[in-house]
Design an enzyme around this catalytic site. Structure first.
Site, mmCIF file in Angstrom:
data_model
loop_
_atom_site.group_PDB
_atom_site.id
_atom_site.type_symbol
_atom_site.label_atom_id
_atom_site.label_comp_id
_atom_site.label_asym_id
_atom_site.label_seq_id
_atom_site.Cartn_x
_atom_site.Cartn_y
_atom_site.Cartn_z
ATOM 1 N N LYS A 9 0.920 -0.859 0.027
ATOM 2 C CA LYS A 9 -0.287 -0.357 -0.460
ATOM 3 C C LYS A 9 0.721 1.551 -0.162
ATOM 4 C CE LYS A 9 -4.328 -2.198 2.471
ATOM 5 N NZ LYS A 9 -4.751 -1.844 3.586
ATOM 6 N N PHE A 57 -16.244 3.495 7.159
ATOM 7 C CA PHE A 57 -14.516 3.732 6.974
ATOM 8 C C PHE A 57 -14.010 3.561 5.461
ATOM 9 C CE2 PHE A 57 -14.365 -0.893 7.825
ATOM 10 C CZ PHE A 57 -13.825 -1.067 6.431
ATOM 11 N N ARG A 102 2.202 -6.451 8.882
ATOM 12 C CA ARG A 102 1.816 -5.583 9.593
ATOM 13 C C ARG A 102 2.515 -4.901 10.773
ATOM 14 N NH1 ARG A 102 -4.367 -7.038 7.486
ATOM 15 N NH2 ARG A 102 -3.806 -6.416 5.635
ATOM 16 N N HIS A 115 -2.221 -6.038 1.467
ATOM 17 C CA HIS A 115 -3.217 -5.813 1.645
ATOM 18 C C HIS A 115 -3.541 -7.711 0.674
ATOM 19 C CE1 HIS A 115 -7.433 -7.910 -0.329
ATOM 20 N NE2 HIS A 115 -6.202 -8.162 -1.417
#
Ligand code: GTP
Ligand code: MG
Length: 132
Positions: A9, A57, A102, A115
């Site tokens: 990302k 969100f 993460r 992702h």
């Protein structure tokens, strides 16, 4: 061999963690089948995140995902989908396991570095969206 769609990302691309993140996948015996860099448009993102369109969100998520370049990859291995999700860790970096991508590279639940497809149906659909 199973295939899965992985995105690095904008947070992790702009902070120059791409090489380290790809190394984690390769060290876990995942093979890069396809790879590209792009800034995605609304069409790609609304298809990719269709399950979240009504979540509160969603606007922040789309804005973030358009904020910079993304690496899109198809990775393959035995059990690639579950393997990648285990390597990525829980959605929120605070909850993610030590050593997961993460936990190591994520900042918060939106800026969470990567992702990975959730299941075989999503993997097929997402590979079509990003690599038609
Ligand atoms: P992905 O591999 O990115 O799909 O993560 P996931 O399957 O663990 O999460 P999910 O598909 O439920 O959510 C997709 C993305 O939306 C996540 O990676 C987060 O960036 C974001 N997201 C999910 N839940 C929340 C939330 O409660 N708040 C916020 N701000 N973002 C969320
Ligand atoms: Mg998901």
């Amino acid at each position: 061999m199973e295939k899965t769609l992985v995105l690095i990302k904008p947070d992790a691309v702009s902070s120059k963690q791409v090489g380290k993140i790809i190394s984690v996948y390769e060290e876990n015996q995942l093979t890069i089948e396809s790879i590209k860099i792009l800034i995605p448009d609304d069409d790609i993102l609304s298809r990719h995140y269709q399950e979240h369109i009504n979540k509160d969100f969603y606007p922040d998520l789309i804005e973030f995902m358009k904020s910079g370049r993304i690496i899109a990859m198809v990775l393959s291995s035995e059990d690639a989908i579950e393997k990648v999700r285990r390597i990525n860790g829980k959605t929120n970096p605070v909850d993610a396991e030590m050593g997961s991508i993460r936990k190591t590279f994520g900042t918060n639940v939106t800026m969470n570095a990567v992702h990975g497809s959730a299941n075989p149906i999503d993997a097929r659909r997402e590979i079509e969206i990003w690599f038609n």
